[in-house]
Motif scaffolding. Structure first.
Motif: not given
Length: 108
Positions: A12-19
């Motif tokens: 979730l942290a990686e996806i949110a950051g990339c998003f």
């Protein structure tokens, strides 16, 4: 269960950051989106490092399967695009692979 929740939190942290980067670069959002994006990516790296798996490469391999599932859930929940059967089949295959890597018997 702790390990799976750790991987889902990291995803979730990686996806949110990339998003956040995607939103700025591809969707024309304000560059201020990059600030929480960078913080989220740093949190991702820290959370993944908490994995109790003995070797980093194995932790990353298992995480990859969880990341794929979390990405499809993001696709559905945040972007409003329901995953299709090919998404579901691909996620299932990767989760089976991740489970084998994580829980497969290892000789000493």
């Amino acid at each position: 269960m702790y390990l799976l929740s750790l991987y889902f939190t990291a995803a979730l942290a990686e996806i949110a950051g990339c998003f956040a980067f995607w939103a700025w670069f591809r969707l024309g959002q304000n560059p201020l989106w990059l600030i929480p994006g960078i913080a989220s990516l740093a949190a991702f790296a820290w959370i993944l490092a908490l994995s109790p798996v003995e070797h980093a490469g194995r932790a990353y391999a298992v995480y990859g399967g969880i990341y794929i599932l979390a990405s499809l859930l993001w696709l559905w929940g945040v972007e409003g695009q329901r995953p299709d059967r090919w998404d579901a089949i691909g996620a299932t295959v990767t989760l089976i692979g991740a489970a084998i890597i994580l829980w497969g018997p290892r000789g000493g």
